[in-house]
Design an enzyme around this catalytic site. Structure first.
Site, PDB file in Angstrom:
ATOM      1  N   LYS A  97       0.809  -1.223   0.000  1.00 36.85           N
ATOM      2  CA  LYS A  97       0.000   0.000   0.000  1.00 36.85           C
ATOM      3  C   LYS A  97       0.841   1.271   0.000  1.00 36.85           C
ATOM      4  CE  LYS A  97      -1.452   0.853   4.787  1.00 36.85           C
ATOM      5  NZ  LYS A  97      -2.589   1.364   5.553  1.00 36.85           N
ATOM      6  N   ASP A  98       2.128   1.154   0.298  1.00 35.15           N
ATOM      7  CA  ASP A  98       2.999   2.333   0.223  1.00 35.15           C
ATOM      8  C   ASP A  98       3.621   2.513  -1.155  1.00 35.15           C
ATOM      9  OD1 ASP A  98       2.535   3.028   2.880  1.00 35.15           O
ATOM     10  OD2 ASP A  98       4.121   1.691   3.601  1.00 35.15           O
ATOM     11  N   ARG A 120      -8.407   8.348   4.240  1.00 31.85           N
ATOM     12  CA  ARG A 120      -9.372   7.270   4.004  1.00 31.85           C
ATOM     13  C   ARG A 120     -10.028   6.839   5.323  1.00 31.85           C
ATOM     14  NH1 ARG A 120      -8.723   2.033   5.088  1.00 31.85           N
ATOM     15  NH2 ARG A 120      -6.579   2.397   5.697  1.00 31.85           N
ATOM     16  N   ARG A 121      -9.210   6.624   6.344  1.00 31.40           N
ATOM     17  CA  ARG A 121      -9.770   6.229   7.642  1.00 31.40           C
ATOM     18  C   ARG A 121     -10.601   7.369   8.204  1.00 31.40           C
ATOM     19  NH1 ARG A 121      -4.055   3.444   9.317  1.00 31.40           N
ATOM     20  NH2 ARG A 121      -4.518   1.411   8.405  1.00 31.40           N
ATOM     21  N   ARG A 136       3.690   5.393  17.522  1.00 27.63           N
ATOM     22  CA  ARG A 136       2.239   5.630  17.646  1.00 27.63           C
ATOM     23  C   ARG A 136       1.666   4.968  18.898  1.00 27.63           C
ATOM     24  NH1 ARG A 136      -0.581   6.039  11.825  1.00 27.63           N
ATOM     25  NH2 ARG A 136       1.160   7.030  10.781  1.00 27.63           N
ATOM     26  N   ARG A 143       1.482  10.599  13.810  1.00 30.36           N
ATOM     27  CA  ARG A 143       2.502  10.168  12.846  1.00 30.36           C
ATOM     28  C   ARG A 143       3.584   9.358  13.544  1.00 30.36           C
ATOM     29  NH1 ARG A 143       4.700  11.920   8.380  1.00 30.36           N
ATOM     30  NH2 ARG A 143       5.661   9.895   8.635  1.00 30.36           N
ATOM     31  N   CYS A 176      -1.032   7.547  -2.693  1.00 29.32           N
ATOM     32  CA  CYS A 176      -1.283   6.766  -1.485  1.00 29.32           C
ATOM     33  C   CYS A 176      -2.114   7.580  -0.503  1.00 29.32           C
ATOM     34  CB  CYS A 176       0.022   6.405  -0.789  1.00 29.32           C
ATOM     35  SG  CYS A 176       1.192   5.631  -1.856  1.00 29.32           S
TER      36      CYS A 176
HETATM   37  C1  DPM Z   1      -0.561   4.455   3.695  1.00 25.76           C
HETATM   38  C2  DPM Z   1      -1.521   4.872   4.623  1.00 25.76           C
HETATM   39  C3  DPM Z   1      -1.009   4.558   5.894  1.00 25.76           C
HETATM   40  C4  DPM Z   1       0.268   3.938   5.699  1.00 25.76           C
HETATM   41  C5  DPM Z   1      -2.833   5.534   4.288  1.00 25.76           C
HETATM   42  C6  DPM Z   1      -4.057   4.646   4.502  1.00 25.76           C
HETATM   43  C7  DPM Z   1      -1.672   4.842   7.208  1.00 25.76           C
HETATM   44  C8  DPM Z   1      -1.370   6.220   7.717  1.00 25.76           C
HETATM   45  C9  DPM Z   1      -2.112   6.562   8.997  1.00 25.76           C
HETATM   46  C10 DPM Z   1      -0.624   4.566   2.231  1.00 25.76           C
HETATM   47  N1  DPM Z   1       0.519   3.925   4.364  1.00 25.76           N
HETATM   48  O1  DPM Z   1      -4.003   3.494   4.944  1.00 25.76           O
HETATM   49  O2  DPM Z   1      -5.173   5.139   4.218  1.00 25.76           O
HETATM   50  O3  DPM Z   1      -3.002   5.832   9.461  1.00 25.76           O
HETATM   51  O4  DPM Z   1      -1.803   7.605   9.559  1.00 25.76           O
HETATM   52  C11 DPM Z   1       1.359   1.831   6.602  1.00 25.76           C
HETATM   53  C12 DPM Z   1       1.049   0.822   7.563  1.00 25.76           C
HETATM   54  C13 DPM Z   1       1.335  -0.426   6.940  1.00 25.76           C
HETATM   55  C14 DPM Z   1       1.824  -0.142   5.676  1.00 25.76           C
HETATM   56  C15 DPM Z   1       0.545   1.046   8.935  1.00 25.76           C
HETATM   57  C16 DPM Z   1      -0.963   1.137   9.063  1.00 25.76           C
HETATM   58  C17 DPM Z   1       1.253  -1.839   7.537  1.00 25.76           C
HETATM   59  C18 DPM Z   1       0.177  -2.712   6.965  1.00 25.76           C
HETATM   60  C19 DPM Z   1       0.286  -3.197   5.535  1.00 25.76           C
HETATM   61  C20 DPM Z   1       1.227   3.354   6.722  1.00 25.76           C
HETATM   62  N2  DPM Z   1       1.855   1.213   5.504  1.00 25.76           N
HETATM   63  O5  DPM Z   1      -1.704   1.398   8.089  1.00 25.76           O
HETATM   64  O6  DPM Z   1      -1.451   0.961  10.204  1.00 25.76           O
HETATM   65  O7  DPM Z   1       1.262  -3.873   5.124  1.00 25.76           O
HETATM   66  O8  DPM Z   1      -0.656  -2.932   4.796  1.00 25.76           O
END
Ligand code: DPM
Length: 400
Positions: free
Chosen positions: A98-99, A150-151, A174, A168, A262
């Site tokens: 997702k990144d 999104r969340r 966190r 952040r 993203c």
């Molecule tokens: C991206 C988002 C977030 C990450 C945006 C989203 C969360 C940021 C936040 C694109 N990357 O999800 O809408 O909540 O402030 C990220 C996490 C993981 C990968 C951590 C998480 C782990 C899970 C995975 C940060 N990137 O979302 O809690 O492998 O999918």
């Protein structure tokens, strides 16, 4: 340029063969866990290969005081690693899918997507709320920590009486902010990240994706490599998971067609149902205004014929065929094309239903916030520390 740390990890007992594969990774605990997880999977198949992990910091790791969406760049967690791939300092890089932006720099591809872990989001309550069983049980005005648009948009729709606050930093930071302060009543985090850290017990409540949809690619680890590196591409094939590839290609095509990075309020829920003769791929996708007041959510499905054999059709350009930046030579190219078409068609459908306007407004709103935010930061820095801090600020935002 950031300093890079080298550490040789000999995952095999046999050291007779000299082949060393260099693997790029971010430095966070989760990134290293993910990198080692992929290395371990590969090592089970390729017992004689040695892996050398090269860690580096990325822009996303260095800027910790702003929501991702307010930094205004797409490849925040990937750029430095991609540069290392392109100039041959590393052979592949492990990311959370997702990144990874939907469009990769020219010359790079996703060479493997590992079997997807739990793609759901979850609530992690502050210890003082440990007895609660749903978000509804939080007192009105409670604060949820998330920096994800999104969340945020989905929470505002489903729980309008709760407040949202940016949070952040990596997962460790966190969770420390949650437990060591009274700033947040709960965080919303991905189940997959928490589980990979072995923090199962911190997950208070996984959220049902039919109500609270996840991010494109969430829960899947991906391996990025050079698109012309045939050796690495075939080396990765065994961990490149069919059941995960098709939903993820569809999800990425959806996001790509919406021209979202993203950091946009876009969510998905995908399912691959296996049949005897055909698989059925279903994609549900949502686009939200930032305040959550408007949204377009639609669903589409496609049958995927299992008789379609892998093809090595030569595309217009020199490299291998790519579907939303994914190369999967061992999977039917028609199946991949069908998955990509599904995502594209769903995006066109939601655009026709008004999602284009919602997204354009969200992007405009974000751009304005970024400019305001930057102006305020420049002004604050100048007032506080004089010219030195202003130049530091400029350097941080340009060159990190
Ligand atoms: C991206 C988002 C977030 C990450 C945006 C989203 C969360 C940021 C936040 C694109 N990357 O999800 O809408 O909540 O402030 C990220 C996490 C993981 C990968 C951590 C998480 C782990 C899970 C995975 C940060 N990137 O979302 O809690 O492998 O999918």
């Amino acid at each position: 340029m950031n300093g890079t740390d080298h550490c040789v990890i000999d995952h095999s007992k046999m050291t007779t063969e000299k082949r060393v594969i260099k693997v790029g990774s971010r430095k966070s605990q989760l990134a290293l866990i993910q990198t080692n997880n992929v290395i371990n999977q590969l090592n089970k198949i390729h017992k004689h290969v040695k892996f050398e992990v090269v860690t580096m910091s990325t822009t996303g790791d260095n800027i910790l005081d702003r929501a991702l969406s307010k930094i205004g760049e797409k490849n925040l967690f990937t750029r430095e690693l991609e540069e290392a791939l392109l100039d041959g300092r590393v052979d592949f890089v492990v990311h959370s899918l997702k990144d990874l932006p939907t469009v990769l720099p020219s010359g790079l591809a996703i060479g493997a997507i590992c079997k997807r872990d739990d793609p759901r989001d979850a609530v992690v309550f502050h210890p003082k709320h440990c007895k609660l069983q749903s978000l509804e049980q939080l007192p009105d005005g409670s604060t949820l920590g998330t920096s994800s648009l999104r969340r945020g948009a989905q929470l505002r729709r489903l729980h309008p009486k709760l407040n949202l606050k940016d949070v952040r930093g990596n997962l460790n930071t966190r969770l420390r902010k949650l437990t060591e302060s009274d700033d947040y009543d709960a965080l919303i985090l991905a189940v997959a990240g928490l589980e990979r850290m072995d923090w199962h017990d911190k997950i208070s409540l996984p959220l049902d994706p039919s109500e609270f949809m996840y991010a494109v690619g969430q829960g899947a680890m991906a391996v990025e490599c050079r698109s012309n590196d045939d050796k690495i591409l075939s080396f990765l094939t065994e961990i490149h998971d069919y059941d995960t590839i098709l939903p993820c290609v569809a999800e990425r095509a959806f996001l790509k067609t919406l021209e979202g990075g993203c950091s946009v309020p876009v969510s998905v829920y995908a399912k691959l149902i296996k049949g005897n003769f055909e698989d059925k791929l279903t994609l549900k996708g949502g686009v939200y205004s930032i305040d959550g007041s408007r949204c377009v959510v639609e669903t589409k499905s496609v049958d995927i014929n299992m008789d379609d054999m892998p093809q090595n059709k030569s595309p217009k350009y020199d490299g291998p065929p790519m579907y939303s930046a994914v190369v999967a030579k061992h999977v039917s190219q028609q199946a991949l094309q069908a998955a990509e078409n599904l995502g594209t068609a769903l995006a066109k459908h939601v655009i026709a239903e008004g999602a284009g306007k919602i997204l354009a407004e969200a992007k405009q709103q974000l751009a304005t916030e970024i400019i305001k935010d930057n102006e305020k930061r420049m002004k604050d820095a100048a007032e506080k520390n004089g010219v030195k801090s202003v130049s530091e600020e400029t350097r941080n935002s340009v060159a990190v």
